[in-house]
Design a protein around this motif. Structure first.
Motif, PDB file in Angstrom:
ATOM      1  N   LYS A  30       0.929  -1.204  -0.031  1.00  0.00           N
ATOM      2  CA  LYS A  30      -0.055  -0.109   0.153  1.00  0.00           C
ATOM      3  C   LYS A  30       0.964   1.350   0.139  1.00  0.00           C
ATOM      4  O   LYS A  30       1.999   1.505   0.704  1.00  0.00           O
ATOM      5  CB  LYS A  30      -0.730   0.008   1.214  1.00  0.00           C
ATOM      6  N   SER A  33      -1.485   6.907   2.004  1.00  0.00           N
ATOM      7  CA  SER A  33      -3.040   7.447   1.809  1.00  0.00           C
ATOM      8  C   SER A  33      -3.173   8.799   1.681  1.00  0.00           C
ATOM      9  O   SER A  33      -2.096   9.762   1.788  1.00  0.00           O
ATOM     10  CB  SER A  33      -3.976   6.883   2.866  1.00  0.00           C
ATOM     11  N   LYS A  67     -10.021  -0.099   0.955  1.00  0.00           N
ATOM     12  CA  LYS A  67      -8.589  -0.828   1.307  1.00  0.00           C
ATOM     13  C   LYS A  67      -7.783   0.258   1.045  1.00  0.00           C
ATOM     14  O   LYS A  67      -6.716   0.381   1.928  1.00  0.00           O
ATOM     15  CB  LYS A  67      -8.411  -1.855   0.217  1.00  0.00           C
ATOM     16  N   GLY A  68      -7.318   0.925  -0.061  1.00  0.00           N
ATOM     17  CA  GLY A  68      -6.220   1.739  -0.351  1.00  0.00           C
ATOM     18  C   GLY A  68      -5.872   1.612  -1.472  1.00  0.00           C
ATOM     19  O   GLY A  68      -6.551   1.357  -2.636  1.00  0.00           O
ATOM     20  N   PHE A  70      -2.700   0.423  -3.964  1.00  0.00           N
ATOM     21  CA  PHE A  70      -1.690  -0.464  -4.020  1.00  0.00           C
ATOM     22  C   PHE A  70      -0.915  -0.563  -5.110  1.00  0.00           C
ATOM     23  O   PHE A  70      -1.382  -0.231  -6.248  1.00  0.00           O
ATOM     24  CB  PHE A  70      -2.300  -2.009  -3.652  1.00  0.00           C
ATOM     25  N   ALA A 100      -4.389  -6.528  -5.410  1.00  0.00           N
ATOM     26  CA  ALA A 100      -3.534  -5.317  -5.087  1.00  0.00           C
ATOM     27  C   ALA A 100      -2.454  -5.219  -6.167  1.00  0.00           C
ATOM     28  O   ALA A 100      -1.990  -4.124  -6.462  1.00  0.00           O
ATOM     29  CB  ALA A 100      -3.019  -5.510  -3.579  1.00  0.00           C
TER      30      ALA A 100
END
Length: 250
Positions: A30, A33, A67-68, A70, A100
Motif C-alpha cells: 500500500k 494514503s 482498502k487503499g 496498492f 492489489a
C-alpha cells in the motif's frame, strides 16, 4: 501548511513512483494514503487526491475501494514476491494480495472435509500436532487463468469452531485474529524446491513440460502454544520469488 503550486501533485506522484522503482514499495504494498500525503508533503486534500490519481493513471498503482491504493506488478516476467517469516505478509490473504498487484484471483476447491483423527507435521525441526477435529481444505489458487499455487491447509476446529462455513477465499489468518480472537505468536515455515514432471500425480499446474516448484510447509502457532493451522503448498517456481523477513512481527 504551505501553499500548493499548480504542479505540486506531479512532484508528489513522481516522488512516490521513484520510491516504487527503487523497491521501497513492492508489488502489492500500500502506498501513502490521501491523509498521509497531506501530512507528509504539507499539501491540501485536493493535491493529495490528484497525486494518487496521477500514480494510478500512469499504471503504477491501483485503488481498491475501502482498502487503499496498492502497487501494481509491472515486472516484465510478472513474478510474484512473497515474504517468509512475516506475520504482516501472512495476514494478507491470497486474494487480497493478488488483487492489489493487478491480477484477478479465484479458487478451485479439490477437497473440503473434516478429519476426526487430527494431523501432524515436522517443520523447522519441531513436531507440530493439531488434535481432531480438523478442517482440511485443498484448493488450486489461480491468478487470472494460471494455477499459481496448489494449497492444502489443516485448521483446528477446536480453536476455530464452524470455520468450515466460511468461504475459502478469506484470509484465514485474519479470521483467527478477528473472529476467534487468537493471538498469533509465531509462523514457522520451511521452503524447499523440486522439479515436477507433467505426468507427476501431484502436478496440478496444467503444464505440458516439467516445471520447478517451491514446496512450503508452515505452522501457525498461538500465544498459548497451540497449533491452529498447518499448511503444505506447492508454488510455481517460474512465477514466484521469495524473500526472507528478519523481523517477523513487523
Amino acid at each position: 501548511m504551505t501553499k500548493d503550486t499548480s504542479n505540486k501533485f506531479t512532484t508528489i506522484s513522481q516522488d512516490i513512483i521513484e520510491r516504487i522503482r527503487n523497491g521501497e514499495y513492492l508489488p502489492g504494498d500500500k502506498i501513502p494514503s490521501e491523509n498521509e500525503i497531506i501530512h507528509r508533503y504539507r499539501v491540501s486534500n485536493t493535491t493529495a487526491r490528484k497525486a494518487l490519481l496521477e500514480i494510478e493513471l500512469k499504471g503504477w498503482a491501483k485503488r481498491i475501494k475501502g482498502k487503499g491504493t496498492f502497487v501494481l506488478n509491472r515486472t516484465e516476467d510478472r513474478h510474484l514476491l512473497r515474504t517468509l517469516g512475516s506475520v504482516i505478509d501472512t495476514r494478507t490473504g491470497f486474494h487480497e494480495k493478488l488483487r492489489a498487484e493487478g491480477f484477478e484471483p479465484h479458487n478451485f476447491i479439490l477437497e473440503k472435509t473434516i478429519l476426526n483423527e487430527g494431523v501432524s507435521s515436522e517443520i523447522g525441526g519441531k513436531h507440530h500436532i493439531i488434535e481432531g477435529p480438523v478442517l482440511k481444505v485443498h484448493q488450486l489458487r489461480y491468478a487470472n487463468d494460471v494455477v499459481m499455487k496448489d494449497e492444502t491447509k489443516y485448521i483446528s476446529l477446536e480453536l476455530c469452531p464452524k470455520i468450515q462455513l466460511l468461504p475459502t477465499e478469506v484470509s484465514y489468518f485474519k479470521i483467527y485474529e478477528e473472529k476467534y480472537h487468537l493471538t498469533i505468536a509465531d509462523v514457522m515455515q520451511t521452503l524447499s524446491a523440486e522439479i515436477m514432471a507433467p505426468d507427476d500425480a501431484e502436478n496440478r499446474f496444467e503444464t505440458a513440460e516439467a516445471i520447478p516448484v517451491f514446496v512450503l510447509d508452515s505452522a501457525v502457532i498461538t500465544q498459548t502454544n497451540h497449533t491452529v493451522e498447518l499448511e503444505r503448498s506447492f508454488y510455481r517456481g517460474d512465477k514466484y520469488r521469495f524473500a526472507i523477513h528478519a523481523n517477523p512481527k513487523f
